[in-house]
Design an enzyme around this catalytic site. Structure first.
Site, PDB file in Angstrom:
ATOM      1  N   GLY A 165       0.801  -1.226   0.000  1.00  0.00           N
ATOM      2  CA  GLY A 165       0.000   0.000   0.000  1.00  0.00           C
ATOM      3  C   GLY A 165       0.832   1.273   0.000  1.00  0.00           C
ATOM      4  O   GLY A 165       0.287   2.373   0.111  1.00  0.00           O
ATOM      5  N   HIS A 208     -11.804  -5.889  -3.614  1.00  0.00           N
ATOM      6  CA  HIS A 208     -10.527  -6.542  -3.926  1.00  0.00           C
ATOM      7  C   HIS A 208     -10.741  -8.053  -3.872  1.00  0.00           C
ATOM      8  O   HIS A 208     -11.046  -8.596  -2.826  1.00  0.00           O
ATOM      9  CB  HIS A 208      -9.468  -6.105  -2.900  1.00  0.00           C
ATOM     10  CG  HIS A 208      -8.145  -6.815  -3.070  1.00  0.00           C
ATOM     11  ND1 HIS A 208      -6.980  -6.148  -3.382  1.00  0.00           N
ATOM     12  CD2 HIS A 208      -7.815  -8.122  -2.972  1.00  0.00           C
ATOM     13  CE1 HIS A 208      -5.989  -7.028  -3.471  1.00  0.00           C
ATOM     14  NE2 HIS A 208      -6.462  -8.231  -3.215  1.00  0.00           N
ATOM     15  N   ARG A 292       4.433 -15.216  -4.738  1.00  0.00           N
ATOM     16  CA  ARG A 292       4.861 -15.775  -3.446  1.00  0.00           C
ATOM     17  C   ARG A 292       3.636 -16.217  -2.664  1.00  0.00           C
ATOM     18  O   ARG A 292       2.517 -16.043  -3.122  1.00  0.00           O
ATOM     19  CB  ARG A 292       5.601 -14.693  -2.664  1.00  0.00           C
ATOM     20  CG  ARG A 292       4.703 -13.443  -2.567  1.00  0.00           C
ATOM     21  CD  ARG A 292       5.124 -12.457  -1.543  1.00  0.00           C
ATOM     22  NE  ARG A 292       4.455 -11.188  -1.676  1.00  0.00           N
ATOM     23  CZ  ARG A 292       3.283 -10.855  -1.157  1.00  0.00           C
ATOM     24  NH1 ARG A 292       2.579 -11.747  -0.467  1.00  0.00           N
ATOM     25  NH2 ARG A 292       2.772  -9.657  -1.322  1.00  0.00           N
ATOM     26  N   ARG A 338      -6.317  -9.686  10.863  1.00  0.00           N
ATOM     27  CA  ARG A 338      -4.911  -9.441  11.194  1.00  0.00           C
ATOM     28  C   ARG A 338      -4.852  -8.587  12.454  1.00  0.00           C
ATOM     29  O   ARG A 338      -5.243  -7.412  12.422  1.00  0.00           O
ATOM     30  CB  ARG A 338      -4.212  -8.693  10.060  1.00  0.00           C
ATOM     31  CG  ARG A 338      -4.217  -9.451   8.747  1.00  0.00           C
ATOM     32  CD  ARG A 338      -3.344  -8.726   7.743  1.00  0.00           C
ATOM     33  NE  ARG A 338      -3.459  -9.298   6.412  1.00  0.00           N
ATOM     34  CZ  ARG A 338      -2.702  -8.950   5.383  1.00  0.00           C
ATOM     35  NH1 ARG A 338      -1.770  -8.016   5.548  1.00  0.00           N
ATOM     36  NH2 ARG A 338      -2.863  -9.494   4.203  1.00  0.00           N
TER      37      ARG A 338
HETATM   38  P1  ADP Z   1       0.130  -2.897  -3.192  1.00  0.00           P
HETATM   39  O1  ADP Z   1       1.001  -3.706  -4.089  1.00  0.00           O
HETATM   40  O2  ADP Z   1       0.833  -1.740  -2.560  1.00  0.00           O
HETATM   41  O3  ADP Z   1      -0.635  -3.738  -2.224  1.00  0.00           O
HETATM   42  P2  ADP Z   1      -2.100  -2.816  -5.081  1.00  0.00           P
HETATM   43  O4  ADP Z   1      -1.902  -2.366  -6.462  1.00  0.00           O
HETATM   44  O5  ADP Z   1      -2.188  -4.297  -4.836  1.00  0.00           O
HETATM   45  O6  ADP Z   1      -0.933  -2.211  -4.149  1.00  0.00           O
HETATM   46  O7  ADP Z   1      -3.391  -2.112  -4.470  1.00  0.00           O
HETATM   47  C1  ADP Z   1      -3.725  -2.182  -3.098  1.00  0.00           C
HETATM   48  C2  ADP Z   1      -5.108  -1.613  -2.872  1.00  0.00           C
HETATM   49  O8  ADP Z   1      -5.168  -0.233  -3.282  1.00  0.00           O
HETATM   50  C3  ADP Z   1      -6.221  -2.282  -3.637  1.00  0.00           C
HETATM   51  O9  ADP Z   1      -6.694  -3.445  -3.023  1.00  0.00           O
HETATM   52  C4  ADP Z   1      -7.275  -1.169  -3.662  1.00  0.00           C
HETATM   53  O10 ADP Z   1      -7.959  -1.071  -2.446  1.00  0.00           O
HETATM   54  C5  ADP Z   1      -6.431   0.069  -3.833  1.00  0.00           C
HETATM   55  N1  ADP Z   1      -6.307   0.405  -5.264  1.00  0.00           N
HETATM   56  C6  ADP Z   1      -5.274   0.096  -6.078  1.00  0.00           C
HETATM   57  N2  ADP Z   1      -5.473   0.556  -7.323  1.00  0.00           N
HETATM   58  C7  ADP Z   1      -6.672   1.180  -7.316  1.00  0.00           C
HETATM   59  C8  ADP Z   1      -7.446   1.866  -8.305  1.00  0.00           C
HETATM   60  N3  ADP Z   1      -7.014   2.024  -9.549  1.00  0.00           N
HETATM   61  N4  ADP Z   1      -8.652   2.385  -7.920  1.00  0.00           N
HETATM   62  C9  ADP Z   1      -9.098   2.241  -6.656  1.00  0.00           C
HETATM   63  N5  ADP Z   1      -8.426   1.619  -5.680  1.00  0.00           N
HETATM   64  C10 ADP Z   1      -7.212   1.079  -5.995  1.00  0.00           C
END
Ligand code: ADP
Length: 443
Positions: A165, A208, A292, A338
C-alpha cells in the site's frame, strides 16, 4: 523431498513454514537479527544463525549472508516467506547459481510480474482486463498531467515497484498532481529503490478479489478459488474471507479462467496470487500478481483443506501434483483478521514488550508472540492472524467474533476492538462492502 530447508524470514510466517517442515520431517535452519535472538522462529528451528543488527538491510535482506549460511549448513532449499527477499529475482537467481532450490517461481516470472506497469502491459497483451490507465512508466509531471486528463479524474498514481500500500496516491484534479507526483516518487525511491510511476483510473468503491493459483513443474495448474480482501486500512488488508459474497458462479469461473491463462502464459511454477479489482457492475480488472505465498493464505487452506506451504515444497522439489480439478471448490467459509500492534487512533505501529498473551480455542491462530515478546519498530507490526472456519459465512463470523472476545494481548495497543467492530457491522454482515469500508467508518 528436501532434507533441510532454510527459512529466510521471521515472525508468524517463519513459524508457519516451520510447522509444515516439522510435519514433513524436514530439518530446519532459520536466520535472525540481533533483535530476534530469542524469537519463536529461532527457538522452534533445529538451528538458527545470526545475520546482523535489527534493521532489515543489515539482517533479513542480506542475501549474501543467507546464501552463505545455506551453504554452510547444507540446506537444499530456501523458503523466502513473504516480503523481504521473496520477490527479489536476483536472490532467486543467486540461489539457483549456488545450487540451492528457491521455493518459489523462476527469477524470470518474478521479474516480469515484479514491476506493476510492465506486468499490466504484458498481461493486457494476452487479453487480461487491466484497470484502465497508462501502460508505461511516466517520464515526468508533464506527461502525468496529459495522461491523467485523458484517463479522467480521479486517478490513482502508483509506484511501479510498490507494495504494502506504499507509494500510491489518489488524485482528484490537476491542481494536486505535481505535489502527489513528487511525494510518490520520493517514497518509491526510498522504499523500493525505483522511482517509476504510472497512472490508473481511480475506481470508485471496488472490491478486492484475488485468485490463488498453484502450478507444478510438469505442466499442471490449478486455481484454488478466490479470497476477498476489501477490508483495508490505507490500502493494506485487515480482514480476508473466502468465498467472496460478491462473486456469482459465472464470475468465479471467468476469474479462475483468466488466472489460469496468466499462469500458462508465464509458464508459472509454484504458488501465486492474481489480484483484481471488481467494480459494482461486475467488471473485474487485473491489479498485480504476487509471486509468493500471501499473508492471507490460511483462508484458502481452511476452505480447501490444502496445506499451501506443503504444496510449495512439493512443487519446488519437482513432484508432480495430483490435485483434482475441483481442488479450489470451497468447503464452508473462512475469515481471517490481522491483529496488529498499532495505535487505534493514529493507526501508527505500536512497538513494545508484551505482557499477558492468551489465544482462544476453536480457531486457527498463526502467531509468533507470547508473554514477554518484544515487538521491534524495525519490523511489521503483525502480532497474529486469527482465522475461523464455519459451514456458512454466518457461522464463521460468529465463531471469529466470540474468539476475539477471548484474545488477551497486553503491553501494547492493538486493533482488536476495531476487528470486533468490523464483525459487528451490519453492512459487513450483509456482505455489502468495498475497499472504502474502513475509510468511511469509525471502527
Ligand atoms: P500494493 O502492491 O501496494 O498492495 P495494489 O496495487 O495491490 O498495491 O493495491 C492495493 C489496494 O489499493 C487495492 O486493493 C485497492 O484497495 C487500492 N487500489 C489500487 N489501485 C486502485 C485503483 N485504480 N482504484 C481504486 N483503488 C485502488
Amino acid at each position: 523431498m528436501f532434507k533441510k530447508i532454510l527459512i529466510a524470514n521471521r515472525g508468524e510466517i517463519a513459524v508457519r513454514i516451520l510447522r509444515t517442515c516439522r510435519e514433513l520431517g524436514i530439518q530446519t535452519v532459520t536466520v535472525h537479527s540481533e533483535a530476534d535472538a530469542d524469537a519463536a522462529h529461532v527457538r522452534l528451528a533445529d538451528e538458527s544463525h545470526l545475520l546482523g543488527p535489527a534493521p532489515v538491510a543489515q539482517s533479513y535482506l542480506r542475501a549474501d549472508r543467507i546464501l552463505e549460511i545455506a551453504r554452510e549448513t547444507g540446506a537444499d532449499a530456501i523458503h523466502p516467506g513473504y516480503g523481504l527477499l521473496s520477490e527479489n529475482p536476483g536472490f532467486a537467481g543467486a540461489c539457483h547459481e549456488a545450487g540451492i532450490v528457491f521455493i518459489g517461481p523462476s527469477p524470470d516470472a518474478i521479474a516480469r510480474m515484479g514491476l506493476k506497469v510492465q506486468a499490466r502491459a504484458e498481461l493486457e497483451s494476452i487479453g487480461v482486463p487491466v484497470v484502465p490507465g497508462h501502460g508505461q512508466a511516466l517520464s515526468g509531471v508533464d506527461e502525468a498531467r496529459e495522461v491523467a486528463a485523458r484517463i479522467g479524474y480521479p486517478v490513482m498514481l502508483k509506484a511501479s515497484a510498490g507494495g504494502g500500500g506504499i507509494g500510491m496516491e489518489r488524485i482528484e484534479g490537476p491542481e494536486s498532481l505535481e505535489k502527489a507526483f513528487k511525494l510518490c516518487q520520493g517514497r518509491a525511491k526510498a522504499y523500493f529503490g525505483n522511482g517509476d510511476l504510472y497512472l490508473e483510473k481511480y475506481l470508485d468503491r471496488p472490491r478486492h478479489i484475488e485468485i490463488q493459483v498453484l502450478a507444478d513443474a510438469h505442466g499442471s495448474a490449478w486455481q484454488l478459488g478466490e479470497r476477498e480482501c476489501s477490508i483495508q486500512r490505507r490500502h493494506q488488508k485487515v480482514l480476508e474471507e473466502a468465498p467472496s459474497v460478491a462473486l456469482t458462479p459465472e464470475l468465479r469461473t471467468r476469474m479462475g479462467e483468466i488466472a489460469l491463462r496468466i499462469v500458462r502464459h508465464l509458464g508459472y511454477v509454484n504458488a501465486g496470487t492474481l489480484e483484481f479489482l471488481l467494480d459494482a457492475s461486475g467488471e473485474f480488472y487485473f491489479l498485480e500478481m504476487n509471486t509468493r505465498l500471501q499473508v492471507e493464505h490460511p483462508v484458502t487452506e481452511l476452505v480447501t483443506g490444502l496445506d499451501l506451504v506443503e504444496l510449495q515444497l512439493r512443487v519446488a522439489a519437482g513432484e508432480k501434483l495430483a490435485l483434482p480439478d475441483a481442488a479450489g471448490e470451497p468447503r464452508g467459509h473462512a475469515i481471517e483478521v490481522r491483529l496488529t500492534a498499532e495505535d487505534p487512533i493514529t493507526f501508527m505501529p505500536a512497538p513494545g514488550t508484551l505482557g499477558e498473551v492468551r489465544w482462544p480455542e476453536g480457531v486457527r491462530v498463526d502467531t509468533w508472540v507470547e508473554s514477554g515478546t518484544t515487538l521491534s519498530p524495525h519490523y511489521d507490526p503483525l502480532v497474529a492472524k486469527i482465522i475461523a472456519h464455519g459451514a456458512t459465512r454466518q457461522d464463521a463470523v460468529s465463531t471469529l467474533r466470540s474468539a476475539l472476545e477471548k484474545v488477551v494481548v497486553t503491553g501494547t495497543k492493538t486493533n482488536l476492538l476495531a476487528l470486533m467492530g468490523i464483525l459487528d457491522d451490519p453492512d459487513f454482515l450483509q456482505g455489502d462492502y468495498s475497499t472504502q469500508f474502513l475509510a468511511t467508518r469509525r471502527v
